[in-house]
Write a protein that holds these residues in place. Structure first.
Motif, PDB file in Angstrom:
ATOM      1  N   VAL A  23      -2.411   4.633  -6.416  1.00 20.51           N
ATOM      2  CA  VAL A  23      -3.484   3.446  -6.017  1.00 20.51           C
ATOM      3  C   VAL A  23      -3.454   2.233  -5.033  1.00 20.51           C
ATOM      4  CG1 VAL A  23      -5.639   2.230  -7.629  1.00 20.51           C
ATOM      5  CG2 VAL A  23      -4.067   4.323  -8.618  1.00 20.51           C
ATOM      6  N   CYS A  24      -4.378   2.320  -4.339  1.00 21.62           N
ATOM      7  CA  CYS A  24      -4.305   1.638  -2.929  1.00 21.62           C
ATOM      8  C   CYS A  24      -5.891   0.450  -3.361  1.00 21.62           C
ATOM      9  CB  CYS A  24      -4.185   2.178  -1.370  1.00 21.62           C
ATOM     10  SG  CYS A  24      -2.749   3.117  -1.527  1.00 21.62           S
TER      11      CYS A  24
ATOM     12  N   SER B 232       0.649  -0.885  -0.018  1.00 23.98           N
ATOM     13  CA  SER B 232      -0.029  -0.272  -0.032  1.00 23.98           C
ATOM     14  C   SER B 232       0.836   1.089   0.090  1.00 23.98           C
ATOM     15  CB  SER B 232      -0.961  -0.243   1.534  1.00 23.98           C
ATOM     16  OG  SER B 232      -1.911   1.160   0.662  1.00 23.98           O
ATOM     17  N   ARG B 233       0.684   2.443  -0.107  1.00 25.39           N
ATOM     18  CA  ARG B 233       0.905   3.453   0.526  1.00 25.39           C
ATOM     19  C   ARG B 233       1.792   4.412   2.127  1.00 25.39           C
ATOM     20  NH1 ARG B 233       2.647   4.856  -5.111  1.00 25.39           N
ATOM     21  NH2 ARG B 233       3.470   6.251  -4.150  1.00 25.39           N
TER      22      ARG B 233
ATOM     23  N   GLY C 211      -8.771   3.212  -2.975  1.00 26.54           N
ATOM     24  CA  GLY C 211      -8.766   4.697  -3.353  1.00 26.54           C
ATOM     25  C   GLY C 211      -7.661   5.648  -4.058  1.00 26.54           C
ATOM     26  N   SER C 212      -7.516   6.482  -4.536  1.00 24.96           N
ATOM     27  CA  SER C 212      -6.567   6.647  -5.191  1.00 24.96           C
ATOM     28  C   SER C 212      -6.054   8.299  -4.286  1.00 24.96           C
ATOM     29  CB  SER C 212      -6.778   7.275  -6.552  1.00 24.96           C
ATOM     30  OG  SER C 212      -7.343   8.148  -6.538  1.00 24.96           O
ATOM     31  N   PHE C 213      -4.872   8.147  -4.827  1.00 24.67           N
ATOM     32  CA  PHE C 213      -4.463   9.411  -4.399  1.00 24.67           C
ATOM     33  C   PHE C 213      -3.031  10.530  -4.919  1.00 24.67           C
ATOM     34  CE2 PHE C 213      -5.379   6.233  -1.056  1.00 24.67           C
ATOM     35  CZ  PHE C 213      -5.442   7.356   0.159  1.00 24.67           C
ATOM     36  N   VAL C 214      -2.461  11.027  -4.781  1.00 26.61           N
ATOM     37  CA  VAL C 214      -1.698  12.353  -5.618  1.00 26.61           C
ATOM     38  C   VAL C 214      -0.757  12.689  -4.992  1.00 26.61           C
ATOM     39  CG1 VAL C 214      -1.429  14.035  -7.163  1.00 26.61           C
ATOM     40  CG2 VAL C 214      -3.860  13.594  -7.074  1.00 26.61           C
ATOM     41  N   THR C 215       0.701  12.443  -4.737  1.00 29.74           N
ATOM     42  CA  THR C 215       1.459  12.234  -4.157  1.00 29.74           C
ATOM     43  C   THR C 215       1.754  13.596  -4.463  1.00 29.74           C
ATOM     44  OG1 THR C 215       2.950  11.790  -6.058  1.00 29.74           O
ATOM     45  CG2 THR C 215       2.368   9.921  -4.119  1.00 29.74           C
ATOM     46  N   ALA C 216       3.105  14.642  -3.591  1.00 32.29           N
ATOM     47  CA  ALA C 216       3.536  15.880  -4.164  1.00 32.29           C
ATOM     48  C   ALA C 216       4.037  16.264  -5.329  1.00 32.29           C
ATOM     49  CB  ALA C 216       4.996  16.024  -3.127  1.00 32.29           C
ATOM     50  N   ASP C 217       4.388  15.464  -6.282  1.00 29.13           N
ATOM     51  CA  ASP C 217       5.100  15.283  -7.359  1.00 29.13           C
ATOM     52  C   ASP C 217       3.587  14.825  -9.151  1.00 29.13           C
ATOM     53  OD1 ASP C 217       4.939  12.428  -6.984  1.00 29.13           O
ATOM     54  OD2 ASP C 217       6.669  11.726  -7.856  1.00 29.13           O
ATOM     55  N   GLY C 218       2.414  15.046  -7.871  1.00 30.93           N
ATOM     56  CA  GLY C 218       1.667  15.032  -8.996  1.00 30.93           C
ATOM     57  C   GLY C 218       0.912  13.572  -9.595  1.00 30.93           C
ATOM     58  N   GLN C 219       2.167  12.497  -9.271  1.00 35.67           N
ATOM     59  CA  GLN C 219       1.443  11.042  -9.412  1.00 35.67           C
ATOM     60  C   GLN C 219       0.550  10.408  -9.168  1.00 35.67           C
ATOM     61  OE1 GLN C 219       3.142   9.585 -12.565  1.00 35.67           O
ATOM     62  NE2 GLN C 219       4.082  11.678 -11.777  1.00 35.67           N
TER      63      GLN C 219
END
Ligand code: SF4
Length: 482
Positions: free
Chosen positions: A395-396, A15-16, A384-392
């Motif tokens: 998906v978990c 996961s993240r 769920g999905s998330f956006v990291t600082a680098d805009g990527q």
């Protein structure tokens, strides 16, 4: 035995980590469906098996015995059925304009969109994000349009010849230390310029530390970006004009460079600082900028809410409405923003009904006369999905059973009939912040009006490298009020 061989025979779930916006991959050993230990997958491209101390708490988040598993009306544990009947009944007693809804920046893009759609169905206009104040201010600045400014990738950071780091990056996202070191020792002549009023874990790596007066980072950045004269910035920031000029030249002359911005509470105008960080990065094709937020999905949640609920109020507008008695009921999804915050608790006493959906018990039932607590699933129990600082987009997939909790989209569906289309949230989130025009003269006038701050009390840091016994070593927090 190699790490790969060790991992081969284990049941590994991935996961993240959302404890900062770097979004490291986190791997667990699973036994009988339960996540029992952390594993370290050296093959993942982001953190290559490393986790910072904060990242190790993901195991506790996933499997702590104190996790909420049953809804509570006040202190009384109830079934989900009773909780939902109660929730619908209580909310029905308020006009839609009397209800506020906050979505934590640790929630997924899907959760943010579900909350917006639920609010839309119920006619609730007071929907907004909840996160670190400095993060939200910095996010505001990231919306201000600067032609040519590009968001950095992790590869761009690592391959930079110059890094300009504003704030204590290595306390915020310690796993980035490997990449910062790569720049520092990768090539002779590479530069690490740190702009920070304090000596920190990050400034220790600096080839040049711009030790400015507290609160003047935005001013120093404006000078580095060429928006104001060095002499004007020197007067306010306390930095010698020659040092500013040298730092600007070092960054400009590097073949590639990244401005890394770390929002911090004691900084004045994180938004203006991000705006000038963008201007500094916009100077060349090989320069870029990035903001490392404290909350893992600050970019995603804010982008989804801004795009799906344009015109929503700001946090301070919501608080004013609560003070004036216009908002009487508050849904706090993923974060009890008043926990440990005496001033907010006083203001929230005006509220007639408070809902808190979270992972652990909150202070709310003891404080508010009428409250409902709902056990909320983490990224490990719900997709769920998330956006990291680098805009990527990260998906978990669910990797553990929910054990009584529900995801925010599920909770929103229980409140109102909603059905967001598949991928709708992630497609919105990756579009990035809504672009806004910032008037340059107005930005400069705002800079000029910034007052100086007193220096923050600083605890001494002892580094491993300085041959003293490690004392006062606390990786996360250096400044008492930081
Ligand atoms: S650096 Fe950030 S994302 Fe990575 S483990 Fe630490 S808190 Fe989590």
């Amino acid at each position: 035995m190699t790490n790969d061989e060790l991992m081969k025979d284990m049941d590994i779930k991935k996961s993240r980590c959302l404890f900062c916006s770097l979004g490291c991959e986190v791997s667990f050993r699973a036994e009988g469906g339960r996540l029992t230990a952390l594993a370290y997958d050296q093959n993942n491209p982001i953190n290559k098996g490393s986790l910072c101390p904060r990242g190790h708490y993901n195991l506790e988040l996933a499997s702590h015995p104190g996790r909420l598993t049953e809804p509570q009306i006040g202190r009384r544990k109830v079934s989900w059925e009773e909780a939902v009947t109660f929730l619908r009944g209580e909310l029905g007693a308020f006009a839609s304009r009397e209800i506020g809804c906050l979505v934590s920046c640790l929630q997924s893009n899907e959760a943010a969109l579900a909350a917006v759609k639920m609010a839309g169905r119920k006619g609730i206009e007071n929907i907004l994000s909840a996160g670190a104040a400095a993060d939200l201010e910095a996010y505001g600045g990231s919306k201000w349009q600067v032609p040519g400014a590009r968001l950095a990738t992790l590869e761009a950071i690592e391959q930079s010849e110059a890094l300009l780091i504003v704030g204590d990056l290595l306390s915020r996202s310690p796993v980035l230390a490997r990449r910062v070191n790569q720049v520092k020792y990768g090539k002779r002549g590479n530069k690490i310029i740190v702009l920070d009023p304090n000596k920190t874990h990050t400034s220790w790596f600096a080839t040049s530390h711009l030790l400015c007066r507290p609160g003047t980072e935005a001013i120093a950045l404006a000078a580095l970006a060429g928006a104001i004269p060095f002499s004007a910035a020197a007067e306010k920031s306390g930095l010698p004009a020659a040092q500013l000029q040298q730092a600007a030249a070092d960054f400009k002359n590097a073949a590639s460079g990244t401005v890394i911005y770390v929002p911090q509470t004691r900084r004045l105008r994180n938004d203006l600082a991000v705006y000038y960080a963008k201007q500094l990065a916009a100077g060349s094709d090989h320069k870029s900028f990035i903001v490392y937020y404290l909350y893992g999905n600050t970019l995603g949640v804010n982008t989804v809410i801004d795009r799906a609920a344009p015109g929503h109020p700001t946090y301070h507008q919501l608080l004013d409405k609560i003070d004036r008695g216009e908002v009487k009921s508050l849904l706090m999804f993923g974060e009890d923003i008043s926990a440990g915050h005496e001033e907010l608790q006083k203001r929230f006493r005006m509220l007639k009904f408070v809902v808190f959906a979270g992972h652990f018990e909150s202070e709310s039932p003891a404080i508010y006369d009428n409250s409902l607590i709902l056990p909320l699933a983490t990224q490990f129990e719900g997709a769920g999905s998330f956006v990291t600082a680098d805009g990527q987009l990260a998906v978990c997939a669910p990797i553990a059973p929910a054990a009584g909790s529900k995801t925010l989209p599920e909770i929103c569906r229980l409140i109102a009939e909603i059905s967001p289309a598949e991928n709708e949230a992630s497609e919105l989130a990756v579009q990035g912040p809504v672009s806004q025009t910032k008037d340059e003269a107005e930005a400069k006038a705002e800079l000029a009006a910034l007052p100086p701050l007193e220096a923050a009390p600083v605890k001494p840091i002892t580094y491993f490298g300085n041959n003293h016994l490690v004392s006062n070593f606390f990786w996360y927090r250096v400044n008492v009020n930081g």
